[in-house]
Design a protein around this motif. Structure first.
Motif, PDB file in Angstrom:
ATOM      1  N   GLY A 149       0.812  -1.211   0.000  1.00  0.00           N
ATOM      2  CA  GLY A 149       0.000   0.000   0.000  1.00  0.00           C
ATOM      3  C   GLY A 149       0.841   1.254   0.000  1.00  0.00           C
ATOM      4  N   GLN A 150       0.325   2.329   0.596  1.00  0.00           N
ATOM      5  CA  GLN A 150       1.019   3.615   0.546  1.00  0.00           C
ATOM      6  C   GLN A 150       2.111   3.706   1.604  1.00  0.00           C
ATOM      7  N   ALA A 151       3.041   4.630   1.377  1.00  0.00           N
ATOM      8  CA  ALA A 151       4.140   4.843   2.307  1.00  0.00           C
ATOM      9  C   ALA A 151       3.689   5.717   3.471  1.00  0.00           C
ATOM     10  N   GLU A 152       4.239   5.452   4.634  1.00  0.00           N
ATOM     11  CA  GLU A 152       4.057   6.361   5.766  1.00  0.00           C
ATOM     12  C   GLU A 152       4.842   7.643   5.490  1.00  0.00           C
ATOM     13  N   GLN A 153       4.247   8.785   5.787  1.00  0.00           N
ATOM     14  CA  GLN A 153       4.872  10.076   5.541  1.00  0.00           C
ATOM     15  C   GLN A 153       5.244  10.737   6.867  1.00  0.00           C
ATOM     16  N   TYR A 154       6.420  11.379   6.888  1.00  0.00           N
ATOM     17  CA  TYR A 154       6.843  12.015   8.132  1.00  0.00           C
ATOM     18  C   TYR A 154       7.734  13.213   7.850  1.00  0.00           C
ATOM     19  N   PHE A 155       7.816  14.103   8.843  1.00  0.00           N
ATOM     20  CA  PHE A 155       8.745  15.221   8.857  1.00  0.00           C
ATOM     21  C   PHE A 155       9.802  14.959   9.930  1.00  0.00           C
ATOM     22  N   GLU A 156      11.009  15.497   9.733  1.00  0.00           N
ATOM     23  CA  GLU A 156      12.006  15.516  10.791  1.00  0.00           C
ATOM     24  C   GLU A 156      11.882  16.845  11.525  1.00  0.00           C
ATOM     25  N   VAL A 157      11.581  16.800  12.830  1.00  0.00           N
ATOM     26  CA  VAL A 157      11.402  18.003  13.634  1.00  0.00           C
ATOM     27  C   VAL A 157      12.321  17.912  14.852  1.00  0.00           C
ATOM     28  N   ASP A 158      13.373  18.739  14.860  1.00  0.00           N
ATOM     29  CA  ASP A 158      14.324  18.751  15.981  1.00  0.00           C
ATOM     30  C   ASP A 158      14.865  17.361  16.270  1.00  0.00           C
ATOM     31  N   GLY A 159      15.190  16.639  15.209  1.00  0.00           N
ATOM     32  CA  GLY A 159      15.753  15.311  15.362  1.00  0.00           C
ATOM     33  C   GLY A 159      14.744  14.223  15.667  1.00  0.00           C
ATOM     34  N   ARG A 160      13.458  14.581  15.720  1.00  0.00           N
ATOM     35  CA  ARG A 160      12.409  13.605  15.980  1.00  0.00           C
ATOM     36  C   ARG A 160      11.570  13.398  14.732  1.00  0.00           C
ATOM     37  N   ARG A 161      10.990  12.230  14.625  1.00  0.00           N
ATOM     38  CA  ARG A 161      10.136  11.911  13.482  1.00  0.00           C
ATOM     39  C   ARG A 161       8.687  12.276  13.816  1.00  0.00           C
ATOM     40  N   GLU A 162       8.109  13.162  13.016  1.00  0.00           N
ATOM     41  CA  GLU A 162       6.721  13.580  13.189  1.00  0.00           C
ATOM     42  C   GLU A 162       5.904  13.006  12.041  1.00  0.00           C
ATOM     43  N   VAL A 163       5.036  12.040  12.342  1.00  0.00           N
ATOM     44  CA  VAL A 163       4.280  11.349  11.302  1.00  0.00           C
ATOM     45  C   VAL A 163       3.156  12.249  10.800  1.00  0.00           C
ATOM     46  N   ARG A 164       2.996  12.283   9.486  1.00  0.00           N
ATOM     47  CA  ARG A 164       1.901  13.027   8.874  1.00  0.00           C
ATOM     48  C   ARG A 164       0.754  12.059   8.592  1.00  0.00           C
ATOM     49  N   PRO A 165      -0.439  12.339   9.101  1.00  0.00           N
ATOM     50  CA  PRO A 165      -1.573  11.432   8.839  1.00  0.00           C
ATOM     51  C   PRO A 165      -1.839  11.315   7.340  1.00  0.00           C
ATOM     52  N   PRO A 166      -2.238  10.135   6.852  1.00  0.00           N
ATOM     53  CA  PRO A 166      -2.506   9.976   5.420  1.00  0.00           C
ATOM     54  C   PRO A 166      -3.671  10.842   4.981  1.00  0.00           C
ATOM     55  N   ALA A 167      -3.598  11.330   3.733  1.00  0.00           N
ATOM     56  CA  ALA A 167      -4.644  12.186   3.176  1.00  0.00           C
ATOM     57  C   ALA A 167      -5.813  11.380   2.636  1.00  0.00           C
ATOM     58  N   MET A 168      -5.630  10.064   2.487  1.00  0.00           N
ATOM     59  CA  MET A 168      -6.696   9.201   2.010  1.00  0.00           C
ATOM     60  C   MET A 168      -6.390   7.769   2.429  1.00  0.00           C
ATOM     61  N   THR A 169      -7.386   6.909   2.305  1.00  0.00           N
ATOM     62  CA  THR A 169      -7.251   5.504   2.685  1.00  0.00           C
ATOM     63  C   THR A 169      -6.942   4.670   1.446  1.00  0.00           C
ATOM     64  N   ILE A 170      -5.937   3.808   1.559  1.00  0.00           N
ATOM     65  CA  ILE A 170      -5.528   2.934   0.458  1.00  0.00           C
ATOM     66  C   ILE A 170      -5.588   1.486   0.923  1.00  0.00           C
ATOM     67  N   ASP A 171      -6.090   0.593   0.077  1.00  0.00           N
ATOM     68  CA  ASP A 171      -6.035  -0.839   0.363  1.00  0.00           C
ATOM     69  C   ASP A 171      -5.776  -1.601  -0.916  1.00  0.00           C
ATOM     70  N   VAL A 172      -5.366  -2.839  -0.763  1.00  0.00           N
ATOM     71  CA  VAL A 172      -4.961  -3.677  -1.892  1.00  0.00           C
ATOM     72  C   VAL A 172      -5.784  -4.949  -1.896  1.00  0.00           C
ATOM     73  N   ASP A 173      -6.235  -5.353  -3.089  1.00  0.00           N
ATOM     74  CA  ASP A 173      -7.004  -6.573  -3.264  1.00  0.00           C
ATOM     75  C   ASP A 173      -6.258  -7.476  -4.244  1.00  0.00           C
ATOM     76  N   GLY A 174      -5.881  -8.664  -3.793  1.00  0.00           N
ATOM     77  CA  GLY A 174      -5.227  -9.615  -4.685  1.00  0.00           C
ATOM     78  C   GLY A 174      -3.718  -9.557  -4.656  1.00  0.00           C
ATOM     79  N   GLY A 175      -3.142  -8.744  -3.776  1.00  0.00           N
ATOM     80  CA  GLY A 175      -1.688  -8.663  -3.671  1.00  0.00           C
ATOM     81  C   GLY A 175      -1.178  -9.558  -2.550  1.00  0.00           C
ATOM     82  N   GLY A 176      -0.003  -9.192  -2.047  1.00  0.00           N
ATOM     83  CA  GLY A 176       0.574  -9.931  -0.942  1.00  0.00           C
ATOM     84  C   GLY A 176       1.466 -11.086  -1.331  1.00  0.00           C
ATOM     85  N   GLY A 177       1.823 -11.198  -2.602  1.00  0.00           N
ATOM     86  CA  GLY A 177       2.685 -12.281  -3.062  1.00  0.00           C
ATOM     87  C   GLY A 177       4.079 -11.797  -3.419  1.00  0.00           C
TER      88      GLY A 177
END
Length: 210
Positions: free
Chosen positions: A119-147
């Protein structure tokens, strides 16, 4: 994971798309009207060199269009016809923005996201040496993958019609340019998505082995 920068772009991505979209064979909407972002998602480039983002945009009351983009620090060889434009990034400098359907980095990223089930990548900013995760802008899912995911190889052919077909050495990928509900998933492993104003998950792309 996708590292983002708090930065300004001139021109913006939406300004580039407002100019570029009316010339596409799959675009259905008014010309000269600023497009508005409806949603977006990102994939990883394992090398960390190319930004890979897909935007869903619409103009006025026209349909939602899906536009995969890649952002590069230098021009992509033999891809002038897929260049959307250049933009000045306040952190990274000049960036070349491409319709990603002709970019081998995007083809590999899409295949891994769908066939591998990532699926989609997790998005983040670096803030003062810490990782700040950005919430996804939409929902993604996969059907028929996983191989298993083959080595995707070079992009051999791109057919840009109502949908866009990408043919590589190992897979065929279909990017749905105007997502609609109820489309068949019989075309291969399927990437689906939902966004604000569109709560029903709709097919965004299909991937199948050659």
């Amino acid at each position: 994971m996708a590292l983002l920068h708090r930065a300004t772009l001139r021109p913006t991505k939406l300004e580039l798309l407002t100019t570029w979209l009316p010339g596409r064979p799959w675009y259905q909407g008014p010309a000269g009207v600023e497009v508005v972002r409806q949603g977006a998602y990102r994939f990883d480039d394992p090398a960390g060199e190319v930004g890979v983002e897909t935007m869903l945009v619409a103009a006025a009351d026209g349909p939602v269009h899906q536009v995969p983009l890649t952002y590069r620090a230098a021009p992509l060889d033999d891809a002038d016809e897929w260049l959307i434009g250049t933009t000045e990034h306040s952190v990274l400098g000049l960036r070349w923005v491409y319709d990603a359907c002709a970019d081998p980095v995007y083809a590999a990223a899409l295949a891994h996201a769908v066939l591998g089930g990532a699926g989609q990548a997790e998005q983040y900013f670096e803030v003062d040496g810490r990782r700040e995760v950005r919430p996804p802008a939409m929902t993604i899912d996969v059907d028929g993958g996983g191989g298993a995911v083959p080595e995707v190889g070079a992009v051999r052919r791109v057919v840009d019609e109502d949908d866009t077909l990408i043919v590589t050495d190992a897979v065929e990928l279909v990017v749905v340019r105007r997502p609609v509900a109820g489309a068949s998933g019989a075309r291969g492993a399927t990437l689906r998505g939902a966004w604000d104003g569109q709560p029903t998950s709709m097919p965004l792309a299909y991937v199948r082995l050659r």
